[in-house]
Write an enzyme that holds these catalytic residues in place. Structure first.
Site, PDB file in Angstrom:
ATOM      1  N   LYS A 158      -4.609  11.308  11.611  1.00  0.00           N
ATOM      2  CA  LYS A 158      -6.055  11.561  11.673  1.00  0.00           C
ATOM      3  C   LYS A 158      -6.607  11.199  13.055  1.00  0.00           C
ATOM      4  CE  LYS A 158      -7.005   8.740   8.218  1.00  0.00           C
ATOM      5  NZ  LYS A 158      -5.701   8.221   7.789  1.00  0.00           N
ATOM      6  N   ARG A 171     -13.273   7.238   2.092  1.00  0.00           N
ATOM      7  CA  ARG A 171     -11.988   6.788   1.549  1.00  0.00           C
ATOM      8  C   ARG A 171     -12.075   6.491   0.057  1.00  0.00           C
ATOM      9  NH1 ARG A 171      -9.693   4.901   6.711  1.00  0.00           N
ATOM     10  NH2 ARG A 171      -7.492   4.393   6.460  1.00  0.00           N
ATOM     11  N   ARG A 217       4.279   2.448  15.563  1.00  0.00           N
ATOM     12  CA  ARG A 217       3.032   2.149  16.280  1.00  0.00           C
ATOM     13  C   ARG A 217       2.848   0.638  16.399  1.00  0.00           C
ATOM     14  NH1 ARG A 217      -2.605   4.453  14.039  1.00  0.00           N
ATOM     15  NH2 ARG A 217      -2.304   2.852  12.466  1.00  0.00           N
ATOM     16  N   ARG A 235      -1.839  -3.974  16.329  1.00  0.00           N
ATOM     17  CA  ARG A 235      -2.677  -3.991  15.128  1.00  0.00           C
ATOM     18  C   ARG A 235      -1.992  -4.803  14.038  1.00  0.00           C
ATOM     19  NH1 ARG A 235      -5.178   1.844  13.609  1.00  0.00           N
ATOM     20  NH2 ARG A 235      -4.906   0.922  11.550  1.00  0.00           N
ATOM     21  N   ARG A 285      -1.020  -0.456   2.041  1.00  0.00           N
ATOM     22  CA  ARG A 285      -2.047   0.495   2.497  1.00  0.00           C
ATOM     23  C   ARG A 285      -1.821   1.867   1.861  1.00  0.00           C
ATOM     24  NH1 ARG A 285      -1.400  -0.047   8.733  1.00  0.00           N
ATOM     25  NH2 ARG A 285      -2.858   1.684   8.810  1.00  0.00           N
TER      26      ARG A 285
HETATM   27  P1  B4P Z   1      -2.739   8.074  13.038  1.00  0.00           P
HETATM   28  O1  B4P Z   1      -2.321   8.911  11.896  1.00  0.00           O
HETATM   29  O2  B4P Z   1      -3.553   8.689  14.061  1.00  0.00           O
HETATM   30  O3  B4P Z   1      -3.407   6.814  12.311  1.00  0.00           O
HETATM   31  P2  B4P Z   1      -4.625   6.964  11.302  1.00  0.00           P
HETATM   32  O4  B4P Z   1      -4.183   7.638  10.040  1.00  0.00           O
HETATM   33  O5  B4P Z   1      -5.786   7.592  12.020  1.00  0.00           O
HETATM   34  O6  B4P Z   1      -5.088   5.509  11.083  1.00  0.00           O
HETATM   35  P3  B4P Z   1      -5.026   4.511   9.843  1.00  0.00           P
HETATM   36  O7  B4P Z   1      -5.314   5.213   8.549  1.00  0.00           O
HETATM   37  O8  B4P Z   1      -3.801   3.729   9.986  1.00  0.00           O
HETATM   38  O9  B4P Z   1      -6.148   3.499  10.159  1.00  0.00           O
HETATM   39  P4  B4P Z   1      -7.721   3.462  10.089  1.00  0.00           P
HETATM   40  O10 B4P Z   1      -8.091   3.042  11.441  1.00  0.00           O
HETATM   41  O11 B4P Z   1      -8.397   4.689   9.559  1.00  0.00           O
HETATM   42  O12 B4P Z   1      -1.518   7.519  13.798  1.00  0.00           O
HETATM   43  C1  B4P Z   1      -0.406   6.921  13.204  1.00  0.00           C
HETATM   44  C2  B4P Z   1       0.812   6.967  14.140  1.00  0.00           C
HETATM   45  O13 B4P Z   1       1.526   8.181  13.912  1.00  0.00           O
HETATM   46  C3  B4P Z   1       0.462   6.947  15.632  1.00  0.00           C
HETATM   47  O14 B4P Z   1       1.338   6.074  16.276  1.00  0.00           O
HETATM   48  C4  B4P Z   1       0.691   8.377  16.099  1.00  0.00           C
HETATM   49  O15 B4P Z   1       1.140   8.470  17.432  1.00  0.00           O
HETATM   50  C5  B4P Z   1       1.787   8.854  15.142  1.00  0.00           C
HETATM   51  N1  B4P Z   1       1.712  10.286  14.885  1.00  0.00           N
HETATM   52  C6  B4P Z   1       0.571  11.017  14.695  1.00  0.00           C
HETATM   53  N2  B4P Z   1       0.896  12.308  14.468  1.00  0.00           N
HETATM   54  C7  B4P Z   1       2.265  12.393  14.504  1.00  0.00           C
HETATM   55  C8  B4P Z   1       3.218  13.463  14.333  1.00  0.00           C
HETATM   56  N3  B4P Z   1       2.813  14.714  14.085  1.00  0.00           N
HETATM   57  N4  B4P Z   1       4.531  13.178  14.406  1.00  0.00           N
HETATM   58  C9  B4P Z   1       4.955  11.904  14.671  1.00  0.00           C
HETATM   59  N5  B4P Z   1       4.116  10.856  14.848  1.00  0.00           N
HETATM   60  C10 B4P Z   1       2.781  11.098  14.769  1.00  0.00           C
HETATM   61  O16 B4P Z   1      -7.972   2.311   8.993  1.00  0.00           O
HETATM   62  C11 B4P Z   1      -7.484   0.988   9.147  1.00  0.00           C
HETATM   63  C12 B4P Z   1      -8.016   0.082   8.029  1.00  0.00           C
HETATM   64  O17 B4P Z   1      -9.473  -0.015   8.120  1.00  0.00           O
HETATM   65  C13 B4P Z   1      -7.783   0.535   6.595  1.00  0.00           C
HETATM   66  O18 B4P Z   1      -6.499   0.159   6.115  1.00  0.00           O
HETATM   67  C14 B4P Z   1      -8.934  -0.186   5.850  1.00  0.00           C
HETATM   68  O19 B4P Z   1      -8.634  -1.544   5.624  1.00  0.00           O
HETATM   69  C15 B4P Z   1     -10.082  -0.118   6.835  1.00  0.00           C
HETATM   70  N6  B4P Z   1     -10.946   1.056   6.635  1.00  0.00           N
HETATM   71  C16 B4P Z   1     -11.104   2.098   7.515  1.00  0.00           C
HETATM   72  N7  B4P Z   1     -11.956   3.007   7.021  1.00  0.00           N
HETATM   73  C17 B4P Z   1     -12.351   2.556   5.794  1.00  0.00           C
HETATM   74  C18 B4P Z   1     -13.215   3.068   4.779  1.00  0.00           C
HETATM   75  N8  B4P Z   1     -13.823   4.257   4.927  1.00  0.00           N
HETATM   76  N9  B4P Z   1     -13.377   2.356   3.649  1.00  0.00           N
HETATM   77  C19 B4P Z   1     -12.780   1.174   3.476  1.00  0.00           C
HETATM   78  N10 B4P Z   1     -11.945   0.614   4.393  1.00  0.00           N
HETATM   79  C20 B4P Z   1     -11.728   1.292   5.548  1.00  0.00           C
END
Ligand code: B4P
Length: 192
Positions: free
Chosen positions: A14, A89, A128, A134, A146
């Site tokens: 995302k 979420r 990551r 993190r 998670r």
């Molecule tokens: P991303 O995929 O970009 O990570 P993310 O899903 O955006 O973030 P995440 O869900 O972990 O955390 P968030 O900040 O929203 O990247 C993951 C990795 O994969 C990277 O290293 C990237 O390079 C790699 N990658 C990406 N695409 C790839 C591909 N095609 N092939 C290979 N590798 C690839 O949330 C963090 C925490 O905040 C949650 O756990 C929760 O506690 C809280 N939170 C956030 N929003 C909330 C909400 N709305 N409600 C309640 N709690 C919330």
């Protein structure tokens, strides 16, 4: 006006895809994960409470993230569109977002869900974690928690948008630019 929900489990891409979408479509990026991490970095009371939950792989309470998004929408009333990354979420968050957007006479146009299997998510997040610093990327057990939170509380959000005819699934495995191309194609289709 394009208001996109970019949806998917932790590690689905995302954040990665959001960066590319903002550059192409001139959207305001609202990532609740980033907003929470900036509260933690600033040492606010909200940040301290959120950190305790995030470090355990748990979701932060709905009213906290809904309040943050409401504030950001007020600050960006003249924006041409938004990308919601990591929000909503839960179903109550999705309902609250609809109500917030209605105040500005707008609504979610599309929800794009990145589909990635659990073992690949865990592999990506552990990788990551080697460099991100993190705390929630640091160990297998926490990452699995998670993913469990996602499966129990967040997945139903897909049905919420599905019932409104706004849900599109995209394969989130493979080359980042190919996935981006697939998302752009869907967005341009829904804009016609
Ligand atoms: P991303 O995929 O970009 O990570 P993310 O899903 O955006 O973030 P995440 O869900 O972990 O955390 P968030 O900040 O929203 O990247 C993951 C990795 O994969 C990277 O290293 C990237 O390079 C790699 N990658 C990406 N695409 C790839 C591909 N095609 N092939 C290979 N590798 C690839 O949330 C963090 C925490 O905040 C949650 O756990 C929760 O506690 C809280 N939170 C956030 N929003 C909330 C909400 N709305 N409600 C309640 N709690 C919330």
């Amino acid at each position: 006006m394009l208001n996109l929900v970019l949806f998917g489990p932790p590690g689905a891409g995302k954040g990665t895809q959001s960066e590319k979408l903002i550059a192409k479509y001139n959207l305001i990026h609202l990532s609740t994960g980033d907003l929470l991490r900036s509260q933690i970095a600033a040492g606010t009371e909200l940040g301290l409470r959120a950190k305790q939950l995030m470090d355990q792989g748990l979701l932060v309470p709905d009213e906290v993230v809904i309040g943050m998004i409401g504030h950001k929408l007020r600050e960006n009333q003249s924006a041409l569109g938004f990308i919601f990354d990591g929000f909503p979420r839960t179903v109550p968050q999705a309902e609250a977002l609809d109500q917030l957007l209605a105040q500005y006479n707008t609504q979610i146009t599309t929800m794009i869900a990145l589909v990635v299997e659990d073992e690949e998510l865990i592999r990506r997040l552990l990788k990551r974690g080697e460099t991100s610093g993190r705390p929630d990327d640091q160990n297998d057990e926490l990452i699995r928690r998670r993913v469990l939170e996602y499966n129990s509380k967040t997945k139903p959000v897909a049905d919420y948008y599905g019932q409104q005819g706004k849900y599109t699934a995209i394969d989130g495995i493979g080359d980042i630019d190919t996935i981006f191309g697939g998302i752009c194609k869907e967005l341009e289709k829904s804009d016609q």
